[in-house]
Design a protein around this motif. Structure first.
Motif, PDB file in Angstrom:
ATOM      1  N   GLY A 108       7.688  13.541  -4.566  1.00  0.00           N
ATOM      2  CA  GLY A 108       6.294  13.121  -4.525  1.00  0.00           C
ATOM      3  C   GLY A 108       6.097  11.648  -4.251  1.00  0.00           C
ATOM      4  N   TYR A 109       7.175  10.912  -4.234  1.00  0.00           N
ATOM      5  CA  TYR A 109       7.059   9.459  -4.096  1.00  0.00           C
ATOM      6  C   TYR A 109       7.582   8.974  -2.751  1.00  0.00           C
ATOM      7  N   GLU A 110       8.884   9.065  -2.558  1.00  0.00           N
ATOM      8  CA  GLU A 110       9.500   8.474  -1.367  1.00  0.00           C
ATOM      9  C   GLU A 110       8.936   9.054  -0.075  1.00  0.00           C
ATOM     10  N   THR A 111       8.730  10.356  -0.054  1.00  0.00           N
ATOM     11  CA  THR A 111       8.255  10.977   1.177  1.00  0.00           C
ATOM     12  C   THR A 111       6.855  10.505   1.541  1.00  0.00           C
ATOM     13  N   THR A 112       5.968  10.403   0.563  1.00  0.00           N
ATOM     14  CA  THR A 112       4.596   9.983   0.836  1.00  0.00           C
ATOM     15  C   THR A 112       4.549   8.530   1.297  1.00  0.00           C
ATOM     16  N   VAL A 113       5.421   7.697   0.745  1.00  0.00           N
ATOM     17  CA  VAL A 113       5.540   6.314   1.226  1.00  0.00           C
ATOM     18  C   VAL A 113       5.740   6.306   2.740  1.00  0.00           C
ATOM     19  N   ASN A 114       6.659   7.141   3.202  1.00  0.00           N
ATOM     20  CA  ASN A 114       7.000   7.131   4.619  1.00  0.00           C
ATOM     21  C   ASN A 114       5.884   7.688   5.492  1.00  0.00           C
ATOM     22  N   VAL A 115       5.137   8.677   5.014  1.00  0.00           N
ATOM     23  CA  VAL A 115       4.045   9.218   5.830  1.00  0.00           C
ATOM     24  C   VAL A 115       2.942   8.172   5.995  1.00  0.00           C
ATOM     25  N   ILE A 116       2.603   7.463   4.928  1.00  0.00           N
ATOM     26  CA  ILE A 116       1.607   6.389   5.036  1.00  0.00           C
ATOM     27  C   ILE A 116       2.095   5.328   6.021  1.00  0.00           C
ATOM     28  N   ASP A 117       3.333   4.912   5.854  1.00  0.00           N
ATOM     29  CA  ASP A 117       3.954   3.913   6.728  1.00  0.00           C
ATOM     30  C   ASP A 117       3.872   4.362   8.187  1.00  0.00           C
ATOM     31  N   LEU A 153       0.815  -1.212   0.000  1.00  0.00           N
ATOM     32  CA  LEU A 153       0.000   0.000   0.000  1.00  0.00           C
ATOM     33  C   LEU A 153       0.850   1.265   0.000  1.00  0.00           C
ATOM     34  N   ALA A 154       1.768   1.374   0.970  1.00  0.00           N
ATOM     35  CA  ALA A 154       2.531   2.619   1.106  1.00  0.00           C
ATOM     36  C   ALA A 154       3.400   2.897  -0.119  1.00  0.00           C
ATOM     37  N   TYR A 155       3.980   1.860  -0.724  1.00  0.00           N
ATOM     38  CA  TYR A 155       4.781   2.056  -1.935  1.00  0.00           C
ATOM     39  C   TYR A 155       3.937   2.259  -3.193  1.00  0.00           C
ATOM     40  N   PRO A 156       3.040   1.340  -3.504  1.00  0.00           N
ATOM     41  CA  PRO A 156       2.380   1.429  -4.822  1.00  0.00           C
ATOM     42  C   PRO A 156       1.476   2.634  -5.002  1.00  0.00           C
ATOM     43  N   LEU A 157       0.887   3.157  -3.922  1.00  0.00           N
ATOM     44  CA  LEU A 157      -0.004   4.305  -4.111  1.00  0.00           C
ATOM     45  C   LEU A 157       0.751   5.548  -4.581  1.00  0.00           C
ATOM     46  N   PRO A 158       1.794   6.010  -3.868  1.00  0.00           N
ATOM     47  CA  PRO A 158       2.474   7.217  -4.353  1.00  0.00           C
ATOM     48  C   PRO A 158       3.108   7.063  -5.724  1.00  0.00           C
ATOM     49  N   ILE A 159       3.650   5.878  -6.038  1.00  0.00           N
ATOM     50  CA  ILE A 159       4.269   5.716  -7.351  1.00  0.00           C
ATOM     51  C   ILE A 159       3.205   5.732  -8.436  1.00  0.00           C
ATOM     52  N   ALA A 160       1.993   5.223  -8.125  1.00  0.00           N
ATOM     53  CA  ALA A 160       0.900   5.297  -9.100  1.00  0.00           C
ATOM     54  C   ALA A 160       0.432   6.736  -9.272  1.00  0.00           C
ATOM     55  N   VAL A 161       0.344   7.472  -8.172  1.00  0.00           N
ATOM     56  CA  VAL A 161      -0.111   8.865  -8.244  1.00  0.00           C
ATOM     57  C   VAL A 161       0.889   9.723  -8.997  1.00  0.00           C
TER      58      VAL A 161
END
Length: 407
Positions: A242-251, A144-152
């Motif tokens: 827009g990718y790596e940072t959002t992964v970490n906030v979801i996590d 979830l945390a990885y695939p969502l930001p990379i898709a967005v």
């Protein structure tokens, strides 16, 4: 002089960053530190940091304002962070020009228009989670945390599906501060290969995406386009930020709610909102711990009588500042009911993150959907057994295993 002070060596693996941040705060408003061999002032006092982030006496242009740039850039593993040519490293008029070109991609209208697409992406990912075998641990960072930001970000930038795995791999490398100089150099070379591939794709077949818009963009004031280097590095900034940072906030948000059931109960009872949870996560566990680098344009007097000398580097230590006891009461405690949740997770001043509204939307929708679909979700391993991402920049976990259903 700062060069006569012993430097606190920052741990490149970030293994115990909370203890390290306490040490920084105890050292005063700024601490002389070693960042993978480069010495700089780590600023952890929020009042001082906000003042420096808005001061014309502080620059992000290493070429113009860091005397050691030429010596360091060829060997420092984090050279990419200071050598890119985009608004991240620009100063003064150059920064204003680049920001004018990029800002339309993150206008309120454009971000609002993306909501249905982001909602659909979240729903698709959570639907896929629901189809996994019941009773088996699921790594939510991977699923979830990885695939969502990379898709967005892929949707926003027009990255074709087949190119997205390459972007994920090389952006991960940008934030990995355990790479040596050779590994970092190889990752940077591969990174520019995939950026050039994206530019070639969109130059040949432009669409209604931000990459195509940036290729065609002209400055309103002088009609200039982005140079080839500025274009590549602007795309790098937008994709990585827009990718790596959002992964970490979801996590971090999911991890916190699973280790603090009292906070999750507040949301379920309607006493706080998901937006409150997101904002407190950004304060309590920001996606970026330290952000390299800025430079003193002139001598800067510190509140304790010391001086940041002209040309010396400055490290913005956002995570340490966010938990400063002079800023927030009981700052180490996650409390979504806080009236004041002010933080520096998205920076401050002219370099404030343009993508902040989009990141907030992604995390909020992910939390709503995950905890709405799986009310009994719980960690599948003790919290103390979940090691951090090996980085002094990124702030997340290597894995986030959960059980989605009551067992």
């Amino acid at each position: 002089m700062a060069t006569q002070q012993p430097a606190l060596v920052l741990d490149p693996t970030g293994a115990d960053h909370h203890a390290e941040h306490r040490t920084l705060r105890e050292g005063g408003p700024a601490t002389w530190v070693d960042v993978l061999g480069v010495q700089a002032w780590s600023v952890s006092d929020p009042a001082l940091l906000k003042r420096l982030l808005t001061s014309p006496d502080v620059s992000k242009d290493a070429r113009a304002h860091w005397p050691a740039f030429g010596e360091v850039v060829g060997t420092w593993p984090l050279a990419l962070w200071v050598a890119v040519e985009n608004m991240f490293t620009a100063y003064g008029p150059d920064h204003r020009k680049l920001r004018r070109l990029v800002a339309p991609a993150f206008s309120a209208r454009r971000v609002d228009a993306m909501r249905p697409a982001v909602e659909a992406m979240v729903t698709g990912l959570v639907d896929r989670l629901a189809q996994l075998p019941a009773g088996e641990p699921v790594d939510l960072r991977q699923e979830l945390a990885y695939p969502l930001p990379i898709a967005v970000i892929g949707h926003l930038m027009g990255v074709p599906e087949e190119q997205r795995p390459d972007f994920r791999a090389v952006v991960d490398g940008v934030f990995d501060t355990t790479l040596d100089q050779a590994e970092a150099h190889a990752n940077t070379a591969r990174l520019y290969e995939v950026l050039d591939q994206l530019i070639a794709t969109k130059s040949a077949d432009p669409g209604d995406d931000t990459t195509s818009l940036l290729i065609a963009a002209r400055d309103d004031e002088d009609g200039a386009r982005l140079s080839p280097d500025e274009l590549r590095d602007t795309l790098l900034l937008m994709i990585s930020a827009g990718y790596e940072t959002t992964v970490n906030v979801i996590d971090q948000a999911v991890h916190t709610l699973l280790t603090r059931p009292d906070q999750l109960a507040l949301v379920r009872k309607g006493e706080v909102t998901w937006a409150d949870v997101v904002e407190e996560t950004l304060r309590h566990e920001p996606a970026v711990k330290h952000l390299p680098l800025r430079y003193a344009v002139t001598d800067i007097a510190l509140p304790d009588g010391r001086t940041i000398a002209r040309g010396e580097p400055i490290l913005a230590s956002y995570a340490a500042a966010n938990r400063h006891p002079d800023w927030h009461e009981d700052a180490d405690t996650f409390d979504a009911t806080r009236t004041v949740k002010e933080h520096l997770a998205f920076g401050h001043g002219v370099h404030f993150c343009l993508g902040a509204p989009l990141a907030r939307m992604e995390v909020t929708l992910a939390l709503e959907s995950l905890f709405g679909r799986f009310p009994d979700v719980r960690l599948a391993a003790p919290a103390e057994e979940l090691p951090p991402v090996p980085s002094l920049i990124s702030n997340g976990h290597q894995r986030l295993p959960v059980l989605l259903h009551a067992g």
